[in-house]
Design a protein around this motif. Structure first.
Motif, PDB file in Angstrom:
ATOM      1  N   VAL A 196       0.844  -1.200   0.000  1.00  0.00           N
ATOM      2  CA  VAL A 196       0.000   0.000   0.000  1.00  0.00           C
ATOM      3  C   VAL A 196       0.877   1.247   0.000  1.00  0.00           C
ATOM      4  CG1 VAL A 196      -1.775   1.253   1.280  1.00  0.00           C
ATOM      5  CG2 VAL A 196      -1.838  -1.251   1.187  1.00  0.00           C
ATOM      6  N   LYS A 197       1.935   1.197   0.788  1.00  0.00           N
ATOM      7  CA  LYS A 197       2.850   2.337   0.892  1.00  0.00           C
ATOM      8  C   LYS A 197       3.433   2.678  -0.482  1.00  0.00           C
ATOM      9  CE  LYS A 197       6.007   3.543   4.600  1.00  0.00           C
ATOM     10  NZ  LYS A 197       7.051   3.031   5.510  1.00  0.00           N
ATOM     11  N   TRP A 198       3.841   1.656  -1.219  1.00  0.00           N
ATOM     12  CA  TRP A 198       4.418   1.897  -2.543  1.00  0.00           C
ATOM     13  C   TRP A 198       3.425   2.621  -3.441  1.00  0.00           C
ATOM     14  CZ3 TRP A 198       7.464  -3.072  -4.406  1.00  0.00           C
ATOM     15  CH2 TRP A 198       8.474  -3.343  -3.458  1.00  0.00           C
ATOM     16  N   GLY A 199       2.160   2.359  -3.204  1.00  0.00           N
ATOM     17  CA  GLY A 199       1.126   2.958  -4.050  1.00  0.00           C
ATOM     18  C   GLY A 199       0.891   4.430  -3.786  1.00  0.00           C
ATOM     19  N   PHE A 200       1.531   4.970  -2.750  1.00  0.00           N
ATOM     20  CA  PHE A 200       1.300   6.380  -2.396  1.00  0.00           C
ATOM     21  C   PHE A 200       2.112   7.364  -3.232  1.00  0.00           C
ATOM     22  CE2 PHE A 200      -0.051   5.166   2.176  1.00  0.00           C
ATOM     23  CZ  PHE A 200      -1.338   4.935   1.725  1.00  0.00           C
ATOM     24  N   ILE A 201       3.045   6.845  -4.032  1.00  0.00           N
ATOM     25  CA  ILE A 201       3.791   7.764  -4.901  1.00  0.00           C
ATOM     26  C   ILE A 201       2.792   8.389  -5.876  1.00  0.00           C
ATOM     27  CG2 ILE A 201       5.565   7.916  -6.684  1.00  0.00           C
ATOM     28  CD1 ILE A 201       6.953   5.560  -5.329  1.00  0.00           C
ATOM     29  N   PRO A 202       2.762   9.727  -5.951  1.00  0.00           N
ATOM     30  CA  PRO A 202       1.727  10.378  -6.753  1.00  0.00           C
ATOM     31  C   PRO A 202       1.749   9.918  -8.208  1.00  0.00           C
ATOM     32  CG  PRO A 202       2.962  11.989  -5.467  1.00  0.00           C
ATOM     33  CD  PRO A 202       3.676  10.691  -5.323  1.00  0.00           C
ATOM     34  N   LYS A 203       0.558   9.705  -8.736  1.00  0.00           N
ATOM     35  CA  LYS A 203       0.456   9.329 -10.159  1.00  0.00           C
ATOM     36  C   LYS A 203       0.954  10.506 -10.995  1.00  0.00           C
ATOM     37  CE  LYS A 203      -1.636   5.423  -9.260  1.00  0.00           C
ATOM     38  NZ  LYS A 203      -0.745   5.296  -8.091  1.00  0.00           N
ATOM     39  N   GLY A 204       1.651  10.192 -12.042  1.00  0.00           N
ATOM     40  CA  GLY A 204       2.125  11.251 -12.918  1.00  0.00           C
ATOM     41  C   GLY A 204       3.310  12.031 -12.360  1.00  0.00           C
ATOM     42  N   ASN A 205       3.934  11.460 -11.333  1.00  0.00           N
ATOM     43  CA  ASN A 205       5.093  12.113 -10.734  1.00  0.00           C
ATOM     44  C   ASN A 205       6.230  12.229 -11.746  1.00  0.00           C
ATOM     45  OD1 ASN A 205       7.151  12.825  -8.678  1.00  0.00           O
ATOM     46  ND2 ASN A 205       7.866  10.751  -9.120  1.00  0.00           N
ATOM     47  N   THR A 206       6.874  13.393 -11.766  1.00  0.00           N
ATOM     48  CA  THR A 206       7.997  13.564 -12.696  1.00  0.00           C
ATOM     49  C   THR A 206       9.320  13.721 -11.975  1.00  0.00           C
ATOM     50  OG1 THR A 206       7.500  15.916 -12.698  1.00  0.00           O
ATOM     51  CG2 THR A 206       6.624  14.626 -14.530  1.00  0.00           C
ATOM     52  N   LYS A 207       9.258  13.827 -10.638  1.00  0.00           N
ATOM     53  CA  LYS A 207      10.506  13.988  -9.881  1.00  0.00           C
ATOM     54  C   LYS A 207      11.187  12.632  -9.710  1.00  0.00           C
ATOM     55  CE  LYS A 207       8.495  17.338  -6.739  1.00  0.00           C
ATOM     56  NZ  LYS A 207       8.357  17.543  -5.313  1.00  0.00           N
ATOM     57  N   PRO A 208      12.470  12.648  -9.347  1.00  0.00           N
ATOM     58  CA  PRO A 208      13.130  11.380  -9.034  1.00  0.00           C
ATOM     59  C   PRO A 208      12.438  10.710  -7.839  1.00  0.00           C
ATOM     60  CG  PRO A 208      14.720  13.191  -9.076  1.00  0.00           C
ATOM     61  CD  PRO A 208      13.362  13.786  -9.192  1.00  0.00           C
ATOM     62  N   VAL A 209      12.450   9.385  -7.835  1.00  0.00           N
ATOM     63  CA  VAL A 209      11.896   8.629  -6.708  1.00  0.00           C
ATOM     64  C   VAL A 209      13.061   7.947  -5.994  1.00  0.00           C
ATOM     65  CG1 VAL A 209      10.421   6.693  -6.054  1.00  0.00           C
ATOM     66  CG2 VAL A 209       9.720   8.239  -7.897  1.00  0.00           C
ATOM     67  N   TYR A 210      13.068   8.055  -4.672  1.00  0.00           N
ATOM     68  CA  TYR A 210      14.145   7.427  -3.911  1.00  0.00           C
ATOM     69  C   TYR A 210      13.618   6.293  -3.057  1.00  0.00           C
ATOM     70  CZ  TYR A 210      16.905  11.542  -5.115  1.00  0.00           C
ATOM     71  OH  TYR A 210      17.572  12.526  -5.782  1.00  0.00           O
ATOM     72  N   LEU A 211      14.512   5.359  -2.780  1.00  0.00           N
ATOM     73  CA  LEU A 211      14.226   4.329  -1.784  1.00  0.00           C
ATOM     74  C   LEU A 211      15.169   4.573  -0.618  1.00  0.00           C
ATOM     75  CD1 LEU A 211      13.015   1.601  -0.794  1.00  0.00           C
ATOM     76  CD2 LEU A 211      14.837   0.459  -2.066  1.00  0.00           C
ATOM     77  N   ALA A 212      14.597   4.694   0.560  1.00  0.00           N
ATOM     78  CA  ALA A 212      15.438   4.805   1.755  1.00  0.00           C
ATOM     79  C   ALA A 212      15.179   3.567   2.595  1.00  0.00           C
ATOM     80  CB  ALA A 212      15.099   6.066   2.533  1.00  0.00           C
ATOM     81  N   VAL A 213      16.235   2.790   2.817  1.00  0.00           N
ATOM     82  CA  VAL A 213      16.071   1.565   3.591  1.00  0.00           C
ATOM     83  C   VAL A 213      16.464   1.858   5.023  1.00  0.00           C
ATOM     84  CG1 VAL A 213      16.724  -0.841   3.805  1.00  0.00           C
ATOM     85  CG2 VAL A 213      16.593   0.211   1.552  1.00  0.00           C
ATOM     86  N   ASN A 214      15.557   1.553   5.923  1.00  0.00           N
ATOM     87  CA  ASN A 214      15.762   1.898   7.319  1.00  0.00           C
ATOM     88  C   ASN A 214      16.527   0.795   8.042  1.00  0.00           C
ATOM     89  OD1 ASN A 214      15.581   2.684   9.964  1.00  0.00           O
ATOM     90  ND2 ASN A 214      13.447   3.311   9.836  1.00  0.00           N
ATOM     91  N   GLY A 215      17.807   1.045   8.229  1.00  0.00           N
ATOM     92  CA  GLY A 215      18.645   0.100   8.969  1.00  0.00           C
ATOM     93  C   GLY A 215      19.165   0.748  10.232  1.00  0.00           C
ATOM     94  N   ASP A 216      18.359   1.678  10.762  1.00  0.00           N
ATOM     95  CA  ASP A 216      18.780   2.381  11.980  1.00  0.00           C
ATOM     96  C   ASP A 216      18.274   1.620  13.197  1.00  0.00           C
ATOM     97  OD1 ASP A 216      20.123   4.712  13.096  1.00  0.00           O
ATOM     98  OD2 ASP A 216      18.157   5.260  13.880  1.00  0.00           O
ATOM     99  N   GLU A 217      18.416   0.338  13.154  1.00  0.00           N
ATOM    100  CA  GLU A 217      17.872  -0.511  14.212  1.00  0.00           C
ATOM    101  C   GLU A 217      18.362  -0.058  15.592  1.00  0.00           C
ATOM    102  OE1 GLU A 217      19.051  -4.768  14.193  1.00  0.00           O
ATOM    103  OE2 GLU A 217      16.892  -5.018  14.018  1.00  0.00           O
ATOM    104  N   GLY A 218      17.413   0.366  16.423  1.00  0.00           N
ATOM    105  CA  GLY A 218      17.841   0.871  17.726  1.00  0.00           C
ATOM    106  C   GLY A 218      16.772   0.755  18.776  1.00  0.00           C
ATOM    107  N   GLU A 219      15.617   0.245  18.396  1.00  0.00           N
ATOM    108  CA  GLU A 219      14.534   0.059  19.353  1.00  0.00           C
ATOM    109  C   GLU A 219      14.993  -0.977  20.379  1.00  0.00           C
ATOM    110  OE1 GLU A 219      11.371   1.341  19.230  1.00  0.00           O
ATOM    111  OE2 GLU A 219      10.235  -0.010  20.519  1.00  0.00           O
ATOM    112  N   PRO A 220      15.050  -0.606  21.656  1.00  0.00           N
ATOM    113  CA  PRO A 220      15.552  -1.554  22.647  1.00  0.00           C
ATOM    114  C   PRO A 220      14.831  -2.894  22.556  1.00  0.00           C
ATOM    115  CG  PRO A 220      15.376   0.591  23.618  1.00  0.00           C
ATOM    116  CD  PRO A 220      14.786   0.703  22.247  1.00  0.00           C
ATOM    117  N   GLY A 221      15.613  -3.934  22.461  1.00  0.00           N
ATOM    118  CA  GLY A 221      15.074  -5.274  22.335  1.00  0.00           C
ATOM    119  C   GLY A 221      15.190  -5.822  20.923  1.00  0.00           C
TER     120      GLY A 221
END
Lengths: 168, 528, 458
Positions: free
Chosen positions: C65-90
């Motif tokens: 669903v999240k992937w589908g939120f990129i606006p239709k007809g978008n002309t700007k570059p699209v980035y992928l940011a992978v969250n590897g900031d693992e820090g939630e205790p546990g």
């Protein structure tokens, strides 16, 4: 004295800046490079980074102080981070910290008397399943007990005679 | 116009308006600290949280104590939204007057004061501090935190104009945003994080741009205060008079803050005027209040063999006598780019009807470094107005000096303290039989004049300035003039009368009616 | 012990599993090749949507669903940011992927970038994880040499670059908008939403922010098809397998791969090997990172209503409810990262609250008032309670503060610290009252901690 990066590191910066559409996105990696070279983020480093990335010094200062891994003061050649968060602490992390304080002769936040270790408290190191854990410089040490920790420090003392006085 | 409801009241809004902006336009203040009309939205103070009616409200899990069961049980509450970041929408129902909104405001208020030093008795902001205002409205509770507050740097000089107290700071970042967005000078930022955060000045720099004093004005608390105003007065002792800044041709709208018991002026503040200065002023404008009371001419001066301070009336008589002895055509008049259009209009009429001279000049300061924000390169407030009411071309003052040198004039009547020339450049005027200076402040003209007649400062009269955008801006009397001193236009009528001529000026309104309208002189005024 | 098939961790035990030469023999990049050479981006996105994979970073938002939120007809570059900031205790699962099978993550990035029409992925990794960063950087270089990333990955005219971006020590940067601010070289303060990152994210361009594990699952999803992946789960609308972690007082702490929807009992007693000390039974478990409210071992489901989502488990222990985003919400907690912190009965729960609130007070970015001031205020109250300087009304004050932080902050950090505090007080109210009276004397975090550290003779 003005700060500058060694030519090898400077080359890395050029490569780094090709990765982003803006210059300032290189701020954190660049600060890491500077810290790798001099051990901490001095005001000269802040000036350097601000100039290199067309940022104001207040912005760089804001960034440096936001992140705990940037040292705002000079630290010893070796930095020990002891995890104090829950999963480590219920497996003895706090006792590990007390033991380190005793052995190094300094409290958390301070540098050992021989100037070889700075002891710092870390929030969750993402090693909960291997707790208690500490990080010495770039290396994680996990599943520790006082005994194991002593062994690690003993071995370290053999390799670094300068540090032998207090780590023994 | 579309509308939404705020506590049942219809609020019209424009497309793109947030709830807080639309309400503010209707004069309804939704409590806030970080939001400022003229700055970007930060949404960090969380004081403006409101409830918006929804069919499917987002519910949040909280706890409630059950007094019967003697334990905490799950409960829920509706998620609130920040009014500063939520766009107004047609038919939306917004609630401020609700228990959960009030409770949230109370808690935010309490939290902002947890580490606050509560040093109101020695704080310059007291009396106009939002922490105080909202404490009375929403808090009125004593501290429940029992541990030592966080201590931070106090009385940090950010530069020559602004002092920072980190303990009073609520980290709303208005100052950071102002410097960045309005001035384009990112000299401030935040340092550290959590409740150790504070505002930091760029290492190696000072807060030294031309707009620093705005920070004292937009800081909602006592964190940033003006070095100049520090410890001088209490805000509640002061009254504000509406005025215009006379520092340059921009003509920023201002307030003059004075003590009504002594009429001493303590500061000038920027007044909102979206057509001119929006919410801001430059530091020179802020500090121009000093001219209202300093370096003033309060008595008349007659310089013959020796200098003599006399009453304004005696000076007027002496001037009339001196001028009467000279042929009118050989008397020059110098209009002033610093004086109101009304003053200049009457002086021009005096020249026409009493003197019959053709020799008109304009005294104007030589300009300063302008910028693209507010500071106009012409540091005279009314050059356009003076030219407009003269109804004819005005020669610059260096030509006046030439005429004095050549002997084509025998006397001069000057308005205002000075023109472009410094005192030593005015030597040629010494050759004249009479130099009559009408001025509120000491300047080069008053120093060379044979007769000085004091007149009211612009803050002491009703008048008009025409700014560089050719906007006619009226201002009214903020303060009484010194004893026996009148506005220049009245003084000139008196001078004519003393010379045996009655100027048919009528009232101020009549003078204004005869002043040419903006369009009429547009072309001529633009040559400056 | 249950033996679940391994998909995400299948290559963990290989010798030098982080090298391309190792994992290529075990199927690495096969799916990426297939996806880029034979599939359309929409087809990939459709599979991911059908897979019902919920974000593995803690919030559990459906990735498709999240992937589908990129606006239709978008002309700007699209980035992928992978969250590897693992820090939630546990939580310590993403680290294992990055260290032990970095190519799985990189393959996931390649497929995802192709699917969302992006060309650059930034993998944001907390800088403490030096080993993970090095292995990822080396792996990226290996993949580039092979032509799997670069100007024409697998010969496809779709440029792909992947960069590792180090963090610098700030838990809040795991919050997606803070991560973007940090990536842009700013202080890691969360942004106001809207706009959401998929509309305006990194460098003001549409950006998809996904967790390391989520992206690492993409290749398996595409390999087996979304439906088959979804069916691996024991639960509806919450598909696939995931990496569970278990830490604290269990015999075998560590990470385990299993289907979505196993129970906490399975995680603790089967995968985790049961309680560490036979004489100290399970008291409580924090199910998925410190922000998820605690579960009590002795609580039972009370859902008599037939429409209640938990009715099927009426009368059973909370530990027997399957671990799913919806079931756990119904339990009054959250699934989070599925990395459980297990505590035996030697642990005092007021001390737990104190330990966690120190974490939150230290990590609060300080941007908005309730979080900045509230975290430190609660810390001070809990310090007082533990030191025996507390008062009875402190417990109610603690709840009042947490109640008022909840929902009132810019980002979810405020909720993330309030929920565990409220959970602890609600479930262990008597311990808090006791602490208010007498403090928390003795060994603060339990005899087990002491024994583990100093041996049983201590």
């Amino acid at each position: 004295m003005a700060f500058s990066l060694t030519p090898e590191l400077e080359k890395l910066v050029d490569d780094l800046l090709t990765r982003y559409p803006t210059k300032r996105a290189g701020c954190i990696p660049l600060l890491h490079l500077c810290q790798r070279q001099v051990g901490w983020i001095s005001s000269e480093v802040i000036d350097f980074v601000a100039k290199r990335l067309d940022m104001s010094t207040s912005e760089v200062k804001g960034v440096v102080t936001f992140y705990t891994m940037f040292h705002q003061r000079q630290v010893a050649p070796n930095v020990i981070w002891v995890c104090r968060t829950l999963a480590c602490e219920i497996r003895g992390g706090r006792l590990l910290q007390k033991h380190l304080e005793k052995r190094l002769g300094c409290k958390v936040g301070e540098t050992s008397k021989d100037g070889q270790f700075t002891l710092l408290s870390a929030e969750c190191l993402a090693a909960c399943g291997q707790g208690p854990a500490i990080q010495i410089n770039d290396q994680y040490y996990e599943n520790l007990t006082v005994e194991k920790l002593d062994k690690i420090l003993d071995e370290y003392a053999v390799e670094n005679p300068k540090a032998a006085t207090v780590t023994k | 116009m579309p509308t939404f409801k705020l506590d049942g009241k219809e609020i019209p809004f424009e497309t793109g308006d947030t709830i807080i902006r639309a309400a503010s336009r209707q004069g309804i203040e939704i409590p806030h600290y970080c939001w400022h009309e003229g700055l970007s939205v930060a949404g960090n103070c969380r004081m403006c949280l409101v409830e918006v009616k929804s069919d499917r409200p987002m519910m949040l899990p909280i706890l409630k104590f059950d007094e019967n069961k003697k334990q905490f049980l799950p409960d829920s509450k509706i998620k609130l939204v920040p009014a500063c970041h939520t766009p107004a929408a047609e038919g939306m129902e917004v609630f401020l007057d609700k228990e959960n909104v009030r409770k949230t405001q109370e808690m935010v208020q309490e939290m902002l004061l947890l580490n606050h030093p509560v040093d109101c008795p020695i704080c310059d902001q007291a009396g106009e501090c939002k922490l105080q205002d909202y404490w009375e409205l929403h808090g009125s509770k004593y501290k429940r935190k029992r541990t030592e507050p966080v201590h931070k740097p106090k009385a940090v000089r950010f530069g020559t104009t602004i002092v920072y107290d980190a303990e009073r700071c609520i980290l709303c970042t208005r100052c950071v945003r102002f410097c960045e967005e309005v001035v384009g000078d990112h000299v401030l930022d935040k340092r550290e994080r959590g409740n150790k955060s504070e505002i930091v000045l760029s290492p190696g720099r000072y807060l030294d741009n031309k707009y620093t004093l705005n920070l004292a004005q937009i800081c909602p608390v006592g964190a940033l205060t003006s070095v100049d105003f520090r410890f001088k007065s209490r805000a509640w002792l002061l009254r504000s008079a509406v005025s215009i800044c006379a520092g340059c041709a921009t003509g920023c709208s201002s307030y003059i803050d004075y003590d009504p018991r002594t009429y001493e002026v303590y500061r000038i503040r920027a007044r909102k005027n979206m057509g001119v200065n929006k919410f801001w002023m430059c530091d020179d404008g802020f500090m121009s209040y000093k001219l209202i009371q300093k370096y003033r001419v309060k008595n008349g001066v007659i310089r013959a063999a020796e200098q003599k301070a006399v009453s304004p009336g005696d000076a007027l008589q002496a001037a009339a006598k001196a001028l009467s002895e000279i042929e009118g055509k050989r008397i020059a008049v110098v209009l002033s780019a610093q004086h109101a259009s009304e003053d200049n209009a009457v002086l021009a009429q005096f020249a026409r009807e009493v003197l019959g001279t053709e020799k008109y000049y304009l005294a104007a300061y030589g300009g300063w470094k302008g910028d693209k924000i507010l500071r106009h390169s012409d540091n005279n407030p009314n050059r356009a107005g003076a030219i407009r009411v003269a109804g004819r071309g005005l020669a610059p003052t260096n030509e006046l000096l030439k005429a004095a040198e050549d002997g084509t004039i025998s006397a001069v009547v000057t308005l205002g303290p000075a023109g472009e020339e410094k005192l030593d450049q005015l030597d040629p005027l010494q050759k004249l039989s009479a130099v009559v200076s009408l001025s509120s402040n000491i300047g080069a003209f008053t120093e060379v004049a044979s007769v000085v007649i004091p007149v009211a400062h612009y803050a002491e009269m009703d008048g008009t300035f025409v700014n560089a955008m050719k906007m006619e801006q009226r201002f009214s009397r903020a303060l009484p003039p010194p004893d026996r001193v009148k506005p220049a236009w009245q003084t000139i009528i008196d001078l004519a009368r003393a010379m045996g001529k009655e100027l048919e000026c009528g009232s101020l309104e009549d003078i204004r009616k005869r002043m040419p309208s903006a369009q009429a002189v547009e072309a001529e005024g633009s040559n400056n | 012990m249950a033996d679940f098939p391994k998909l995400l961790t299948s290559r963990y035990e290989l010798n030098e599993s982080w090298l391309l030469s190792t994992v290529e023999k075990h199927g690495a990049y096969e799916v990426a090749r297939k996806a880029l050479t034979t599939m359309k981006p929409e087809e990939i996105a459709a599979e991911v949507k059908e897979a019902n994979i919920r974000g593995r970073g803690g919030a559990g938002f459906p990735a498709g669903v999240k992937w589908g939120f990129i606006p239709k007809g978008n002309t700007k570059p699209v980035y992928l940011a992978v969250n590897g900031d693992e820090g939630e205790p546990g939580t310590f699962k993403d680290r294992t992927i990055m260290e032990r099978d970095p190519h799985r993550l990189i393959e996931g990035c390649v497929i995802t970038l192709f699917a969302i029409g992006g060309h650059i992925a930034y993998i944001y990794v907390r800088c403490e994880l030096v080993k993970a960063i090095r292995r990822l950087e080396d792996a990226i270089e290996e993949a580039r040499q092979k032509g799997f990333i670069g100007d024409r990955p697998f010969g496809k005219d779709h440029k792909i670059e992947i960069y590792v971006q180090p963090g610098a020590g700030a838990y809040i940067c795991g919050e997606e908008s803070s991560l973007l601010n940090s990536l842009e070289g700013n202080r890691g303060e969360p942004r106001l939403r809207p706009p959401f990152p998929a509309v305006e994210g990194a460098f003001r361009c549409p950006t998809i922010v996904n967790n390391v594990e989520t992206i690492s699952s993409i290749s398996e999803i595409v390999r087996m098809g979304g439906k088959a992946w979804s069916d691996l789960s024991r639960l509806p609308r919450d598909g696939g397998v995931r990496i569970y972690g278990v830490s604290g007082h269990v015999k075998n702490p560590g990470i385990y791969e299993a289907p979505v929807g196993i129970s906490m009992r399975e995680l603790v007693y089967d995968l985790g090997g049961g309680m560490l000390y036979e004489n100290r039974p399970l008291k409580a478990v924090i199910p998925g990172g410190s922000s998820t409210p605690v579960l009590r071992a002795d609580d039972v489901v009370n859902a008599p209503g037939e429409n209640d989502p938990l009715h099927a488990w009426q009368g059973k222990s909370h530990l027997d409810v399957p671990m799913g985003a919806d079931t756990y919400r119904a339990l009054g907690t959250m699934l989070g990262t599925c990395c459980a912190t297990v505590m035996d009965n030697s642990v005092n729960m007021v001390e737990v609250a104190r330990n966690l609130i120190h974490f939150y007070a230290h990590e609060s970015c300080g941007q908005c008032t309730p979080c900045r001031e509230g975290s430190a205020w609660m810390r001070d109250i809990l310090d007082n309670l533990c030191r025996g300087k507390g008062r009875k009304e402190d417990v109610r004050l603690l709840v009042e503060i947490a109640n008022n932080i909840m929902g009132n902050t810019i980002c979810a950090f405020g909720d993330g610290m309030s929920m565990p505090m409220l959970g602890l007080v609600q479930k262990f109210y008597d311990e808090f009252l006791e602490a208010a009276k007498n403090g928390v004397p003795g060994s603060p975090l339990g005899d087990s901690a002491k024994e583990l550290m100093l041996g049983s003779g201590a």
